[in-house]
Design a protein around this motif. Structure first.
Motif, mmCIF file in Angstrom:
data_model
loop_
_atom_site.group_PDB
_atom_site.id
_atom_site.type_symbol
_atom_site.label_atom_id
_atom_site.label_comp_id
_atom_site.label_asym_id
_atom_site.label_seq_id
_atom_site.Cartn_x
_atom_site.Cartn_y
_atom_site.Cartn_z
ATOM 1 N N TYR A 151 -8.508 -19.286 15.016
ATOM 2 C CA TYR A 151 -7.978 -17.974 15.413
ATOM 3 C C TYR A 151 -8.858 -17.351 16.496
ATOM 4 O O TYR A 151 -8.356 -16.784 17.468
ATOM 5 C CB TYR A 151 -7.946 -17.033 14.204
ATOM 6 C CG TYR A 151 -6.650 -16.989 13.438
ATOM 7 C CD1 TYR A 151 -5.975 -15.789 13.248
ATOM 8 C CD2 TYR A 151 -6.102 -18.133 12.877
ATOM 9 C CE1 TYR A 151 -4.798 -15.729 12.521
ATOM 10 C CE2 TYR A 151 -4.933 -18.091 12.154
ATOM 11 C CZ TYR A 151 -4.269 -16.891 11.977
ATOM 12 O OH TYR A 151 -3.100 -16.835 11.260
ATOM 13 N N ASP A 152 -10.161 -17.429 16.317
ATOM 14 C CA ASP A 152 -11.062 -16.811 17.285
ATOM 15 C C ASP A 152 -10.898 -17.448 18.659
ATOM 16 O O ASP A 152 -10.966 -16.767 19.684
ATOM 17 C CB ASP A 152 -12.513 -16.946 16.810
ATOM 18 C CG ASP A 152 -13.424 -15.939 17.481
ATOM 19 O OD1 ASP A 152 -13.233 -14.721 17.268
ATOM 20 O OD2 ASP A 152 -14.315 -16.354 18.245
ATOM 21 N N LEU A 155 -7.594 -16.113 20.108
ATOM 22 C CA LEU A 155 -7.712 -14.706 20.476
ATOM 23 C C LEU A 155 -8.709 -14.466 21.608
ATOM 24 O O LEU A 155 -8.774 -13.364 22.153
ATOM 25 C CB LEU A 155 -8.088 -13.875 19.241
ATOM 26 C CG LEU A 155 -6.955 -13.759 18.215
ATOM 27 C CD1 LEU A 155 -7.503 -13.271 16.873
ATOM 28 C CD2 LEU A 155 -5.858 -12.822 18.716
ATOM 29 N N ARG A 159 -4.750 -10.978 23.707
ATOM 30 C CA ARG A 159 -5.056 -9.745 22.979
ATOM 31 C C ARG A 159 -4.558 -9.831 21.543
ATOM 32 O O ARG A 159 -5.245 -9.414 20.608
ATOM 33 C CB ARG A 159 -4.418 -8.558 23.691
ATOM 34 C CG ARG A 159 -4.701 -7.216 23.027
ATOM 35 C CD ARG A 159 -4.061 -6.089 23.804
ATOM 36 N NE ARG A 159 -4.230 -4.803 23.134
ATOM 37 C CZ ARG A 159 -3.662 -3.679 23.539
ATOM 38 N NH1 ARG A 159 -2.892 -3.681 24.622
ATOM 39 N NH2 ARG A 159 -3.852 -2.555 22.874
ATOM 40 N N PHE A 160 -3.344 -10.359 21.386
ATOM 41 C CA PHE A 160 -2.759 -10.562 20.064
ATOM 42 C C PHE A 160 -2.401 -12.033 19.923
ATOM 43 O O PHE A 160 -2.510 -12.810 20.872
ATOM 44 C CB PHE A 160 -1.521 -9.669 19.880
ATOM 45 C CG PHE A 160 -1.819 -8.200 19.992
ATOM 46 C CD1 PHE A 160 -2.510 -7.542 18.988
ATOM 47 C CD2 PHE A 160 -1.425 -7.482 21.109
ATOM 48 C CE1 PHE A 160 -2.796 -6.188 19.087
ATOM 49 C CE2 PHE A 160 -1.704 -6.128 21.227
ATOM 50 C CZ PHE A 160 -2.392 -5.475 20.214
ATOM 51 N N ILE A 166 1.742 -6.798 20.584
ATOM 52 C CA ILE A 166 1.713 -7.008 19.141
ATOM 53 C C ILE A 166 3.087 -7.476 18.689
ATOM 54 O O ILE A 166 4.114 -7.053 19.221
ATOM 55 C CB ILE A 166 1.302 -5.712 18.416
ATOM 56 C CG1 ILE A 166 0.906 -6.022 16.974
ATOM 57 C CG2 ILE A 166 2.371 -4.647 18.475
ATOM 58 C CD1 ILE A 166 0.191 -4.878 16.302
ATOM 59 N N ASP A 170 1.428 -10.620 13.984
ATOM 60 C CA ASP A 170 0.188 -9.876 13.751
ATOM 61 C C ASP A 170 0.329 -8.985 12.520
ATOM 62 O O ASP A 170 -0.559 -8.950 11.656
ATOM 63 C CB ASP A 170 -0.154 -9.010 14.970
ATOM 64 C CG ASP A 170 -0.345 -9.829 16.233
ATOM 65 O OD1 ASP A 170 -1.347 -10.566 16.311
ATOM 66 O OD2 ASP A 170 0.513 -9.741 17.131
ATOM 67 N N ASN A 194 -13.687 -12.214 18.501
ATOM 68 C CA ASN A 194 -12.286 -12.004 18.869
ATOM 69 C C ASN A 194 -11.430 -11.689 17.646
ATOM 70 O O ASN A 194 -10.535 -10.840 17.700
ATOM 71 C CB ASN A 194 -11.745 -13.233 19.604
ATOM 72 C CG ASN A 194 -12.557 -13.542 20.842
ATOM 73 O OD1 ASN A 194 -12.705 -12.713 21.728
ATOM 74 N ND2 ASN A 194 -13.138 -14.731 20.890
ATOM 75 N N ARG A 197 -12.296 -8.055 16.825
ATOM 76 C CA ARG A 197 -11.633 -7.109 17.733
ATOM 77 C C ARG A 197 -10.156 -6.990 17.408
ATOM 78 O O ARG A 197 -9.611 -5.896 17.355
ATOM 79 C CB ARG A 197 -11.849 -7.618 19.172
ATOM 80 C CG ARG A 197 -11.263 -6.738 20.273
ATOM 81 C CD ARG A 197 -9.886 -7.226 20.716
ATOM 82 N NE ARG A 197 -9.919 -8.640 21.066
ATOM 83 C CZ ARG A 197 -8.828 -9.401 21.075
ATOM 84 N NH1 ARG A 197 -7.641 -8.890 20.754
ATOM 85 N NH2 ARG A 197 -8.903 -10.686 21.396
ATOM 86 N N TRP A 198 -9.514 -8.136 17.172
ATOM 87 C CA TRP A 198 -8.079 -8.154 16.824
ATOM 88 C C TRP A 198 -7.816 -7.423 15.510
ATOM 89 O O TRP A 198 -6.922 -6.587 15.425
ATOM 90 C CB TRP A 198 -7.631 -9.606 16.755
ATOM 91 C CG TRP A 198 -6.303 -9.860 16.110
ATOM 92 C CD1 TRP A 198 -5.070 -9.625 16.646
ATOM 93 C CD2 TRP A 198 -6.086 -10.444 14.818
ATOM 94 N NE1 TRP A 198 -4.090 -10.022 15.753
ATOM 95 C CE2 TRP A 198 -4.681 -10.530 14.630
ATOM 96 C CE3 TRP A 198 -6.929 -10.903 13.804
ATOM 97 C CZ2 TRP A 198 -4.118 -11.056 13.466
ATOM 98 C CZ3 TRP A 198 -6.378 -11.429 12.652
ATOM 99 C CH2 TRP A 198 -4.980 -11.494 12.490
ATOM 100 N N TRP A 199 -8.610 -7.737 14.498
ATOM 101 C CA TRP A 199 -8.390 -7.111 13.187
ATOM 102 C C TRP A 199 -8.608 -5.599 13.259
ATOM 103 O O TRP A 199 -7.838 -4.837 12.681
ATOM 104 C CB TRP A 199 -9.299 -7.723 12.130
ATOM 105 C CG TRP A 199 -9.098 -7.064 10.798
ATOM 106 C CD1 TRP A 199 -9.900 -6.132 10.196
ATOM 107 C CD2 TRP A 199 -7.979 -7.233 9.931
ATOM 108 N NE1 TRP A 199 -9.364 -5.712 9.003
ATOM 109 C CE2 TRP A 199 -8.173 -6.382 8.819
ATOM 110 C CE3 TRP A 199 -6.835 -8.021 9.979
ATOM 111 C CZ2 TRP A 199 -7.257 -6.310 7.762
ATOM 112 C CZ3 TRP A 199 -5.922 -7.946 8.926
ATOM 113 C CH2 TRP A 199 -6.141 -7.096 7.846
ATOM 114 N N GLU A 201 -8.089 -3.667 15.747
ATOM 115 C CA GLU A 201 -6.967 -3.034 16.446
ATOM 116 C C GLU A 201 -5.713 -2.979 15.590
ATOM 117 O O GLU A 201 -5.069 -1.929 15.485
ATOM 118 C CB GLU A 201 -6.679 -3.759 17.761
ATOM 119 C CG GLU A 201 -5.611 -3.069 18.590
ATOM 120 C CD GLU A 201 -5.553 -3.539 20.030
ATOM 121 O OE1 GLU A 201 -4.723 -2.997 20.778
ATOM 122 O OE2 GLU A 201 -6.349 -4.440 20.406
#
Length: 215
Positions: A151-152, A155, A159-160, A166, A170, A194, A197-199, A201
């Motif tokens: 995932y990292d 990402l 961004r998503f 989004i 997500d 990453n 940051r994603w989580w 947001e």
């Protein structure tokens, strides 16, 4: 007409539907299902609501949809002015493919792994099903570490999970991710910058904040 979501307000699947409805700005009411009393296994429930005895069920007037991810896709498709970004249509094949990739990762990798951990450490305790199987828990965390590393990497380029916007993919992560964060102390940022940051947001979305502790 107000949508009816039959389920348990605090269940992960019910909140998965609720966050999508909130994101789309759709009014709904939750009709509680008494699972402790076995309502979901009654003959009436199996016939009129869900043949597998699960939650949630959406009633849009007389139209019934079961399974949380299918419900979410239905809501997005019925509201294309807002839902096209949440669930890109096949008419945009590249965006559609990226979305389906991300949705598959959520279901086959994230949900399967976090669900295994959650069942052993949370569900068993809640249902008095005995002690967790520590071997399953340990393997679950090892699997999660591997999957979140991937995932990292994804990402790092987006961004998503499906691109710059989004999507449902997500949003689908939020209930299980929040359960592990709140009850087991999972720090999603520990799985990579990453991912962190994603989580941060997606979990800060107003739609999720409105339903995170109850649809």
């Amino acid at each position: 007409m107000i949508l009816q979501i039959h389920g348990v307000p605090t269940s992960t699947a019910t909140r998965r539907v609720a966050v999508v409805a909130k994101e789309l700005g759709l009014p709904y009411e939750v009709v509680p299902v008494d699972m402790m009393a076995g309502e979901h296994k009654s003959e009436k429930y199996l016939k009129e609501k869900h043949p597998f005895g699960r939650i949630p069920i959406l009633f849009d007037g007389d139209f019934r949809v079961v399974e949380s991810r299918a419900i979410a896709r239905y809501l997005a498709a019925k509201n294309p002015e807002k839902g096209a970004k949440l669930a890109p249509p096949p008419s945009d094949p590249q965006a559609y493919a990226r979305f389906e990739e991300a949705a598959s990762l959520e279901y086959c990798d994230f949900d399967a792994t976090t669900g295994k951990i959650g069942f052993e450490l949370l569900v068993k305790k809640y249902r008095n099903l005995g002690a967790p199987n520590e071997a399953i828990v340990a393997q679950g965390y090892e699997d999660l570490k591997t999957k979140m590393a991937a995932y990292d990497s994804i990402l790092a380029e987006r961004r998503f999970l499906a691109g710059d916007n989004i999507t449902l993919a997500d949003l689908f992560h939020l209930p299980n991710g929040y359960a592990l964060e709140q009850h087991l102390g999972t720090d999603w940022a520990s799985y990579g910058p990453n991912v962190g940051r994603w989580w941060k947001e997606i979990s800060a979305l107003e739609s999720w904040q409105a339903v995170k502790d109850g649809a």
